[in-house]
Design an enzyme around this catalytic site. Structure first.
Site, short mmCIF file in Angstrom:
data_model
loop_
_atom_site.label_atom_id
_atom_site.label_comp_id
_atom_site.label_asym_id
_atom_site.label_seq_id
_atom_site.Cartn_x
_atom_site.Cartn_y
_atom_site.Cartn_z
N GLU A 258 9.77 10.17 -12.77
CA GLU A 258 8.79 10.96 -12.02
C GLU A 258 9.37 12.33 -11.72
O GLU A 258 10.53 12.44 -11.29
CB GLU A 258 8.42 10.30 -10.68
CG GLU A 258 7.69 8.99 -10.77
CD GLU A 258 7.39 8.40 -9.38
OE1 GLU A 258 7.48 9.16 -8.38
OE2 GLU A 258 7.09 7.20 -9.29
N GLU A 312 -4.24 11.49 -6.94
CA GLU A 312 -4.63 10.23 -6.28
C GLU A 312 -5.11 10.53 -4.86
O GLU A 312 -4.37 10.42 -3.89
CB GLU A 312 -3.46 9.25 -6.28
CG GLU A 312 -3.12 8.79 -7.68
CD GLU A 312 -2.10 7.67 -7.67
OE1 GLU A 312 -2.52 6.51 -7.78
OE2 GLU A 312 -0.91 7.97 -7.55
N LYS A 315 -4.72 8.08 -1.71
CA LYS A 315 -3.44 7.75 -1.11
C LYS A 315 -3.37 8.27 0.32
O LYS A 315 -3.92 9.31 0.64
CB LYS A 315 -2.29 8.34 -1.95
CG LYS A 315 -2.17 7.73 -3.33
CD LYS A 315 -0.94 8.21 -4.05
CE LYS A 315 0.31 7.67 -3.41
NZ LYS A 315 1.53 8.04 -4.16
N GLU A 321 0.25 14.91 -0.74
CA GLU A 321 0.42 13.63 -1.43
C GLU A 321 -0.77 13.30 -2.31
O GLU A 321 -0.67 12.53 -3.27
CB GLU A 321 0.62 12.52 -0.40
CG GLU A 321 0.98 11.16 -0.99
CD GLU A 321 2.36 11.11 -1.63
OE1 GLU A 321 2.66 10.11 -2.30
OE2 GLU A 321 3.14 12.07 -1.46
#
Length: 493
Positions: A258, A312, A315, A321
């Site tokens: 990642e 996303e 999340k 985030e």
């Protein structure tokens, strides 16, 4: 806006590749078949799934895309208790799909040692049981088993030459490294310079986190090895390599599972911007595909998976985030990327760094001045009366200077960016008696067909568990905060 461009290079034995993570905590997630169509459109050749999602796996059949499947953290405990459960998992999620799907790795859990510290023994047993099941299925040579770790398993990261693993984790780290060595697998590492910079309190420049070229007097130097570090990404890699060596292991390569940069954040997340995300991801791709390793391991290329395909938004956690994706769910790009076309080990493809079409003339002039000055490019050929002086314009002169700098410095972390005014191309810009030096692309070098292309935004995507950014913060920054005095003292003034 959909862009037809290349994103990753094909990996053979010694070349590097850039892949992408796919998470599913996404509103209006496209059907699996559409996701795979997007991967093909952007010529993405490697993907990591955070679980073994059946719909995505079925859609990936006969696509030739290399797939890393994931065991969720919840599954680790179950598989670590039962060899039969591990065998059943392999049969259901791996053996069932081969050879239609090119599954090459299993990522067991996600940052287990820092998110579930007491699960270490179960993690090692789960990996061993899964490998045993692969051996039984005669798939162990094709499919490698490993487990992604965050940077905070390393006690301090600077200087890299003195980095060691947190000794409280050695009872798990040591057998993990034994397993990787025995099975000829690799160490999976999550690398987030974004978080390192966010909590760095200004002890290193933003360019250091963004993998942008640093002048010699701004580079960070390891006082023990005197190796120069032009970016935090390489420093993190070397800290991990030295930590592995501190336990007397060698020849265990690192794969970055990642890495990315958020493109939007809350009021207090001022560095989460589209501009910074575009710069970082472009430079990450360029850095990985130049085929070199970090300063202490220059002959060990690194492969990396960008975090990630879609943002996303479901999340929890801060705004940043939710905004790491490179594509909207309709397949259009969130920001522009100079994406890179396929390259194969042993190919004769040649790469050049030139000025982008339509780049701002003022920025081109600034880039030209820097390349011919601090950058150390040899610009004698573009002086009046010399072979590359004509045509006498800033685009031509900047292209020559950019390329000379890039060819000399790419092995030491130099990139082809120049504040977004440069791009990589396979098209030889030489003309008449003016000859441009090109770099052979046999080692996985970067190309983009000579044009800058709009591209997707990269977003995070764990399938199975919501992992808050605080986990990544802890994982990436603990060692930086501990070593801030060393870091600031190591700038060359």
């Amino acid at each position: 806006m959909v862009c037809h461009c290349a994103f990753a290079c094909v990996c053979h034995v010694f070349s590097s590749f850039v892949g992408i993570n796919i998470g599913t905590h996404v509103s209006n997630l496209p059907p699996a078949s559409n996701v795979v169509s997007m991967l093909k459109l952007y010529k993405i050749t490697h993907v990591r799934l955070y679980d073994a999602d059946a719909q995505l796996l079925k859609a990936l059949a006969n696509s030739s895309i290399e797939v890393m499947v994931g065991v969720t953290n919840e599954e680790v405990l179950k598989l670590g208790k039962s060899p039969s459960a591990a065998a059943a998992w392999i049969n259901k999620n791996v053996a069932l799909y081969i050879p239609a799907i090119n599954i090459t790795a299993i990522a067991v859990g996600s940052e287990v040692l820092t998110s579930i510290p007491n699960a270490g023994p179960f993690l090692i047993r789960a990996m061993k049981y899964l490998h045993k099941a692969l051996v039984a299925a005669n798939l162990n040579l094709q499919v490698k088993v490993s487990t992604p770790q965050s940077m905070d398993v390393v006690l301090t990261s600077f200087p890299p030459s003195t980095a060691t693993f947190n000794s409280s984790l050695n009872s798990t780290i040591y057998p993990l490294l034994q397993f990787l060595k025995t099975t000829k697998s690799y160490y999976m590492l999550n690398v987030y310079p974004y978080y390192g910079y966010m909590k760095g309190n200004g002890i290193f420049p933003l360019d250091y986190a963004l993998l942008r070229p640093l002048s010699i007097n701004r580079r960070i130097v390891d006082p023990n090895t005197l190796l120069h570090y032009t970016n935090m990404f390489d420093a993190m890699l070397d800290a991990t390599y030295h930590s592995i060596k501190s336990l007397n292991f060698s020849d265990i390569p690192i794969v970055v599972t990642e890495s990315g940069w958020p493109w939007s954040g809350g009021a207090n997340e001022t560095y989460a911007t589209k501009k910074n995300a575009e710069i970082y991801v472009n430079n990450l791709i360029s850095r990985v595909l130049n085929g070199s390793g970090p300063p202490s391991e220059p002959t060990n290329p690194v492969n990396a998976y960008v975090y990630e395909l879609f943002s996303e938004d479901q999340k929890p956690g801060p705004m940043s985030e939710k905004n790491w994706g490179v594509l909207l769910t309709n397949g259009s790009a969130i920001y522009r990327l100079s994406l890179i076309s396929s390259s194969v080990t042993g190919s004769s493809s040649v790469v050049y760094c030139v000025a982008k079409d339509g780049a701002d003339p003022g920025k081109l002039q600034s880039g030209l001045n820097w390349a011919c000055g601090q950058g150390g490019a040899n610009c004698s050929a573009i002086q009046p009366g010399q072979t590359c002086f004509l045509p006498d314009n800033v685009v031509n002169h900047a292209s020559y200077a950019y390329n000379d700098y890039y060819q000399k410095m790419q092995g030491n972390g130099g990139t082809c960016d120049f504040e977004g005014t440069a791009t990589l191309t396979n098209t030889n810009p030489s003309h008449g008696s003016c000859v441009y030096i090109g770099s052979a692309n046999a080692g996985g070098g970067n190309t983009d067909g000579g044009a800058s292309v709009p591209a997707p935004s990269l977003s995070p995507g764990p399938f199975s568990s919501f992992r808050s950014s605080s986990s990544k913060l802890k994982a990436q920054l603990f060692h930086f905060l501990l070593s801030s005095m060393l870091l600031s003292a190591s700038f060359l003034l």
